[in-house]
Each structure stands twice: as C-alpha cells, then as structure tokens.
Design a protein around this motif. Structure first.
Motif, mmCIF file in Angstrom:
data_model
loop_
_atom_site.group_PDB
_atom_site.id
_atom_site.type_symbol
_atom_site.label_atom_id
_atom_site.label_comp_id
_atom_site.label_asym_id
_atom_site.label_seq_id
_atom_site.Cartn_x
_atom_site.Cartn_y
_atom_site.Cartn_z
ATOM 1 N N LEU A 107 0.775 -1.222 0.108
ATOM 2 C CA LEU A 107 0.135 -0.051 0.030
ATOM 3 C C LEU A 107 0.831 1.329 -0.143
ATOM 4 N N GLY A 108 2.020 1.121 0.728
ATOM 5 C CA GLY A 108 2.894 2.328 0.504
ATOM 6 C C GLY A 108 3.153 2.622 -0.623
ATOM 7 N N MET A 109 3.552 1.716 -1.724
ATOM 8 C CA MET A 109 4.031 1.896 -3.026
ATOM 9 C C MET A 109 3.008 2.492 -3.754
ATOM 10 N N LEU A 110 1.579 2.105 -3.627
ATOM 11 C CA LEU A 110 0.572 2.611 -4.360
ATOM 12 C C LEU A 110 0.141 4.095 -3.752
ATOM 13 N N ALA A 111 0.259 4.464 -2.576
ATOM 14 C CA ALA A 111 -0.107 5.701 -2.061
ATOM 15 C C ALA A 111 0.934 6.557 -2.469
ATOM 16 N N SER A 112 2.074 6.157 -2.741
ATOM 17 C CA SER A 112 3.283 7.238 -3.009
ATOM 18 C C SER A 112 3.382 7.514 -4.526
ATOM 19 N N LEU A 113 3.038 6.584 -5.306
ATOM 20 C CA LEU A 113 3.043 6.978 -6.772
ATOM 21 C C LEU A 113 2.135 7.491 -7.335
ATOM 22 N N GLU A 114 2.048 8.215 -8.436
ATOM 23 C CA GLU A 114 1.270 9.279 -8.722
ATOM 24 C C GLU A 114 0.210 9.006 -9.651
ATOM 25 N N ASN A 115 0.515 8.016 -10.787
ATOM 26 C CA ASN A 115 -0.360 7.895 -11.698
ATOM 27 C C ASN A 115 -0.377 6.353 -12.300
ATOM 28 N N GLU A 116 -1.414 6.072 -13.149
ATOM 29 C CA GLU A 116 -1.234 4.384 -13.524
ATOM 30 C C GLU A 116 0.040 4.243 -14.356
ATOM 31 N N ALA A 117 0.641 4.968 -15.070
ATOM 32 C CA ALA A 117 1.900 4.740 -15.929
ATOM 33 C C ALA A 117 3.006 4.348 -14.891
ATOM 34 N N GLN A 118 2.959 4.735 -13.739
ATOM 35 C CA GLN A 118 4.033 4.760 -12.771
ATOM 36 C C GLN A 118 3.908 3.251 -12.176
ATOM 37 N N ILE A 119 2.532 2.829 -11.685
ATOM 38 C CA ILE A 119 2.434 1.724 -11.192
ATOM 39 C C ILE A 119 2.519 0.369 -12.236
ATOM 40 N N ALA A 120 2.184 1.007 -13.333
ATOM 41 C CA ALA A 120 2.447 -0.188 -14.584
ATOM 42 C C ALA A 120 3.965 -0.295 -14.908
#
Length: 376
Positions: A107-120
C-alpha cells in the motif's frame, strides 16, 4: 503450523537452484515449475501466499486489486491468468514477485506513486522477474543483518521477511535487476504507457530513501544504485521519440487509489517516518494529489516533529485552514490539543468546542470532552 511451514520454505530457499538448467517462460509455454529446485521455490511461494492470507496481511480492497490485475494483463496479455497481483498492507514503498507468479504491491507503494503509468512500470518490472525466473536463477542472496531486520519488521509475519527481501523490488542481482528494468520498460512502451513515468517512479523511490536518511535500504543494497537506475531509464527514454505521448492515467489512478493515500501517510507518521511524509507532501505533484487536505496533512507531520519551530509552522497552517473552512473539525481538534500542550487553555477550549460542534462521535470526541471537563 504455518510458521513451521515458512521456516521450511526458508531452508528450501537457501538450498538454491542450478541456473544452467532453468529456461525463461515464453509465450505459449505450459506455466509450471520444471526443475527440482524450481518445484521447491514454487512450493514455498504457495505456502507464503497462504500465510499472507492467514496473517491478515492482505487488505480488503477488491476494487484496487481488480484495477492492478487489469494493468498487469494489459502488460502481459499472453500470460493472463498466470501472473496474479495482490496487495500487501505495509506502508513502506516496496513490491515483490514470487516464483509462482504472485506479485505483491505494498500500500505504501500505491499511495506514493502518482499515476497509472508509474504503477504499470513497477508491475512490468515485477512481471519480468517471474517470466525470467530470477528467483530460481539467482544464487547469491542479500543477507546483511540490517536488511533481514527490516524485512522481518516490514512483512509482519515471522520468518517471512527473508522471502520478501529476496524477491522485492530490488532484491535480485544487478544483472537480474537491469534485465527487469530493460525488458519491463519495453513492456511498458508496447502497452501504450508514457515511458518517462518509469523514471519518475524510481525518483519517488529515491526521494523516500533520502527522506528516511538510509543510504541503501535492504531492497536496494548490493544492486545498481538508485541514481544509476534512474539514469538507465533516462537513457532508454532518450532513444524514443514518443516517450511523453503514451498514457499517464492520473485521473483514473486517483479515483481508484486516492482513498488510501491519507491513511498510509498517517500510518507512516505513527511509525515515526515524519521526514518521508514531509518529503511526499512537499513534492512537486503533492498539491494536485492532496488538494485541500495538503496543508492539514503538512501540519500533522510538523506537529510530530515536536520542536518549537515546526509546531509554530503547524499552528499557522491549521489556523489558516479553519479561517477558510470554519467547519473543518479535524483541524480544530489538532489546534485544541496543540494549545493544551502549550498551556493556552482558552484557545484550546475554543477549538475543542468547535471540534465537538462539527465532528461525529468517535473516541477522539470523547477524549476532547474529557479535556474540556478537566479544564473547567
């Protein structure tokens, strides 16, 4: 019982596999463990998945889980059904891939990233670890004592931290991490995402490392330094003419993931990661992400620093907030308890009364009522 299983799994990990007998998965392959060593790794990975469920480490966020799986299937359409994404409730920035195709995103990763391309970009990276069978191919594991301690505390399941340390976002050898970066980048591009966001994702990781005053946390130790990896992504992007033309997906990401941002920040504050939270809130994209909650959250972090200068800054931010929004109950609460600590009882009384006027009944309202009676 499952603790003993995890201990056995750890022993299997240390046995290792002969990399020379291991071939990467290709499209159309039958997705299953092949060698004896791989079977051992798949066994312990399956048991780890079970332990995660029993250990209540997977939050009940089905909408986010479905969303992440859709992104993964877009990145790896020919392996749909074989790479499965799940969540891990830890507030730290991490992600890890297991040899059986389970991908966990904190969840820490999800909350800190800004957009879909970053989590992709993160999911693309982790997918390569699975396809290339890096867990089985790797023969040297990071075992520094600081790393093991961080891993165990992060996962919250006894003895499971070792597995996470070996399979986390930078838990592999330099060769395997570079391969995951490069091949994952190509998957990101083919899926139509803005590849420049891969660079930004690792810049966010670097920001977290710097804010926590850790030279190299365990999931970066003995691997390409973060700045080198950021430089690698910039080089990959430099060869493209369409790097900024791909999809970014800020609005969609915010609508699905935005609800976990503030709880994760508060969990970090509770864990004493004040500098990491302030670094997040002072980042260039924070205003767009947190909007009218930004100054309130900054104030919470500053109050945690507990020095006079930070407390003064927090006080000014909170007063500005209640002047703009007189019904902002949470801000009144923080001001009330802040003034109690400063022994300014009249101001404390005023803000606690305003808090009780606008807030719903909670444990905090009962606490505020107690202090009001005590002051009277």
């Amino acid at each position: 019982m499952w603790r003993h299983v995890l201990l056995c799994c750890f022993v299997f990990l240390m046995v290792g596999c002969k990399a020379t007998n291991i071939k990467s998965f290709e499209a159309g392959d039958e997705i299953e463990a092949k060698t004896k060593g791989e079977n051992r790794l798949w066994f312990q990975a399956d048991k780890f998945d079970t332990a995660m469920q029993k250990g209540r480490q997977i939050p009940d966020l089905p909408k986010i889980k479905v969303y992440l799986q859709e992104i993964m299937d877009r990145l790896y359409p020919e392996f749909k059904g074989h790479i499965k994404v799940d969540l891990h409730r830890a507030p730290v920035l991490n992600a890890f891939a297991l040899p059986n195709g389970s991908i966990y995103i904190n969840l820490g990763m999800l909350a800190s990233l800004e957009n879909e391309a970053q989590i992709a970009s993160v999911l693309a990276h982790e997918g390569i670890h699975f396809l290339q069978k890096h867990s089985a191919k790797q023969r040297i594991y990071n075992q520094n004592s600081q790393g093991w301690a961080l891993a165990v505390s992060m996962i919250g399941i006894p003895l499971a931290g070792q597995l996470v340390a070996m399979n986390s976002i930078s838990g592999y050898s330099q060769e395997h991490e570079t391969e995951a970066d490069n091949l994952g980048f190509e998957r990101l591009r083919k899926a139509g995402y803005a590849t420049s966001e891969a660079t930004r994702a690792f810049e966010i990781l670097a920001r977290e490392v710097k804010a926590n005053d850790i030279d190299e946390p365990y999931f970066f130790a003995s691997h390409p330094k973060l700045q080198e990896r950021i430089g690698n992504f910039k080089t990959l992007n430099a060869d493209l003419t369409d790097q900024a033309k791909g999809e970014i997906g800020f609005e969609r990401y915010q609508s699905i993931v935005g609800g976990i941002r503030e709880p994760v920040l508060k969990e970090k504050l509770a864990a004493g990661r004040v500098n990491a939270v302030l670094a997040t809130l002072e980042d260039q994209g924070a205003e767009r992400i947190y909007q009218d909650r930004l100054n309130y959250l900054k104030a919470l972090a500053l109050l945690k620093k507990a020095d006079d200068d930070s407390s003064d800054k927090a006080e000014k931010l909170l007063i500005a907030e209640v002047e703009k929004k007189p019904q902002f109950a949470e801000a009144h609460k923080e001001l009330g308890f802040h003034f109690i600590k400063r022994k300014q009882n009249e101001l404390a009384k005023n803000h606690l009364e305003q808090y009780l006027k606008f807030a719903s009944a909670t444990a905090d309202t009962a606490f505020a009522e107690y202090y009001l009676k005590k002051m009277q």
